[in-house]
Scaffold this active site. Sequence first.
Site, mmCIF file in Angstrom:
data_model
loop_
_atom_site.group_PDB
_atom_site.id
_atom_site.type_symbol
_atom_site.label_atom_id
_atom_site.label_comp_id
_atom_site.label_asym_id
_atom_site.label_seq_id
_atom_site.Cartn_x
_atom_site.Cartn_y
_atom_site.Cartn_z
ATOM 1 N N THR A 1 26.694 -142.533 14.279
ATOM 2 C CA THR A 1 26.684 -141.160 13.760
ATOM 3 C C THR A 1 25.564 -141.027 12.739
ATOM 4 O O THR A 1 25.157 -142.024 12.127
ATOM 5 C CB THR A 1 28.039 -140.795 13.126
ATOM 6 O OG1 THR A 1 27.924 -139.504 12.498
ATOM 7 C CG2 THR A 1 28.487 -141.806 12.079
ATOM 8 N N GLY A 2 25.076 -139.809 12.577
ATOM 9 C CA GLY A 2 23.991 -139.589 11.617
ATOM 10 C C GLY A 2 22.872 -138.779 12.264
ATOM 11 O O GLY A 2 23.093 -138.087 13.267
ATOM 12 N N THR B 1 30.199 -136.208 13.843
ATOM 13 C CA THR B 1 30.453 -136.726 15.169
ATOM 14 C C THR B 1 31.659 -137.669 15.132
ATOM 15 O O THR B 1 31.964 -138.231 14.085
ATOM 16 C CB THR B 1 29.176 -137.502 15.552
ATOM 17 O OG1 THR B 1 28.134 -136.547 15.689
ATOM 18 C CG2 THR B 1 29.302 -138.331 16.784
ATOM 19 N N GLY C 1 20.419 -137.846 14.594
ATOM 20 C CA GLY C 1 20.143 -138.285 15.962
ATOM 21 C C GLY C 1 18.698 -138.635 16.208
ATOM 22 O O GLY C 1 18.380 -139.626 16.865
ATOM 23 N N ARG D 1 18.932 -128.940 22.729
ATOM 24 C CA ARG D 1 18.656 -130.179 21.986
ATOM 25 C C ARG D 1 19.761 -131.213 22.288
ATOM 26 O O ARG D 1 20.931 -130.914 22.254
ATOM 27 C CB ARG D 1 18.618 -129.887 20.489
ATOM 28 C CG ARG D 1 18.408 -131.112 19.584
ATOM 29 C CD ARG D 1 19.710 -131.671 19.055
ATOM 30 N NE ARG D 1 19.500 -132.733 18.057
ATOM 31 C CZ ARG D 1 20.485 -133.497 17.570
ATOM 32 N NH1 ARG D 1 21.725 -133.322 17.988
ATOM 33 N NH2 ARG D 1 20.237 -134.432 16.701
ATOM 34 N N VAL D 2 19.342 -132.419 22.586
ATOM 35 C CA VAL D 2 20.290 -133.518 22.765
ATOM 36 C C VAL D 2 19.916 -134.601 21.759
ATOM 37 O O VAL D 2 18.752 -134.993 21.676
ATOM 38 C CB VAL D 2 20.234 -134.082 24.204
ATOM 39 C CG1 VAL D 2 21.166 -135.275 24.339
ATOM 40 C CG2 VAL D 2 20.609 -133.009 25.223
ATOM 41 N N GLY D 3 20.886 -135.055 20.988
ATOM 42 C CA GLY D 3 20.640 -136.099 19.993
ATOM 43 C C GLY D 3 20.924 -137.474 20.557
ATOM 44 O O GLY D 3 20.922 -137.698 21.768
ATOM 45 N N ASP D 4 21.195 -138.393 19.645
ATOM 46 C CA ASP D 4 21.443 -139.785 20.055
ATOM 47 C C ASP D 4 22.777 -139.976 20.761
ATOM 48 O O ASP D 4 22.924 -140.866 21.609
ATOM 49 C CB ASP D 4 21.464 -140.686 18.810
ATOM 50 C CG ASP D 4 22.601 -140.272 17.864
ATOM 51 O OD1 ASP D 4 22.581 -139.113 17.387
ATOM 52 O OD2 ASP D 4 23.521 -141.088 17.634
HETATM 53 N N1 ASP Z 1 24.219 -138.001 15.683
HETATM 54 C C1 ASP Z 1 24.637 -136.642 15.921
HETATM 55 C C2 ASP Z 1 23.480 -135.876 16.485
HETATM 56 O O1 ASP Z 1 22.372 -136.063 16.016
HETATM 57 C C3 ASP Z 1 25.172 -135.959 14.708
HETATM 58 C C4 ASP Z 1 26.226 -136.703 13.933
HETATM 59 O O2 ASP Z 1 26.392 -137.890 14.090
HETATM 60 O O3 ASP Z 1 26.928 -136.087 13.130
HETATM 61 O O4 ASP Z 1 23.671 -135.068 17.343
#
Ligand code: ASP
Length: 311
Positions: A218-219, A167, A221, A195-198
């Site tokens: 980032t990371g 991200t 989610g 799907r929706v992440g953080d």
């Molecule tokens: N945080 C992002 C997600 O979970 C992925 C990422 O940070 O690489 O969608």
Amino acid sequence: MRPSLIVHGGAWDIPDEAAEACTAGCQRALVAGWAVLAGGGTALDAIEAAIVVLEDDPVFDAGYGSHLNLDGRVECDAIVMDGATLRAGAAATLHRVKNPIRAARAILEKCPHMMLVAEGAERFAQENGVALCKAEELVSEAEWDAWMKCKKDAHAAEHHRGHEQGTVGAVALDYEGRLFAATSTGGTCCKLPGRVGDSPLIGCGCYADAEAGGVSCTGYGEAIMKVVMAKSATDYLRGQDSAAAHTEDGRGSSGAMLAAKRAVDLLAARTAGTGGLILLDRNGEPGFAFNTPRMAYGYVEAGGTFITSVG
Ligand code: ASP
């Protein structure tokens, strides 16, 4: 107010063969954003300029070259937040927006709501002058190959060797003291459609409060959401102002770094998840932390020197 800018290109196990491209991408993003800030432009314009560079670069998981979902499609999420008003513009599950940050900005500036998803978000973006593209145009060859391997076998990190991306995000403070933060992502590889992440969620993947600072995460989610990591980091920043004043050398930057570290420690302690974040405190002091093997990031030092690293 002295302007400040920090960017990231994701926190994962970035392999050696991708490190140079990630560093170069962060450098180009800093150049684009800093040109705006140094010229007296707004933090919002600087953020957009920096993020567009990162979205257009297939080494990162945002815009063109994003990870593909289970259906083999790019599905992007983005957010931008204004630290003065606490207003955000967020868009999720976009398939046809070349630069999702522009859709998020259109929502921030022109929409009565703070978040739109899917077809409604794309329609709003288009009606407000954001260019749409064909969904296929966002698919890079490397991601298509990785997806084909994941499909035959099972999703595995090895299938992404050499182009594991992350991200992207940016936080900027301009001469007038305007503070904005933003995050843009294609999400995780082989995610379920929808799907929706953080990343596009206010407080999770991004937060900005001019009284404390701005953050982009980032990371994983699903873990970051549990601890509302961007808002947690902002809260730590609020507490750090005074703590920084009491450190031995009295440097404010130690407060920014400490707040970033505390937020990542919280993620690890409460979820066992991995990730990272970048932030600027309300005075523009940069901070960053990650508990992944590496994170791609860059910031502009007080003297104007650009620092980039895949650390
Ligand atoms: N945080 C992002 C997600 O979970 C992925 C990422 O940070 O690489 O969608």
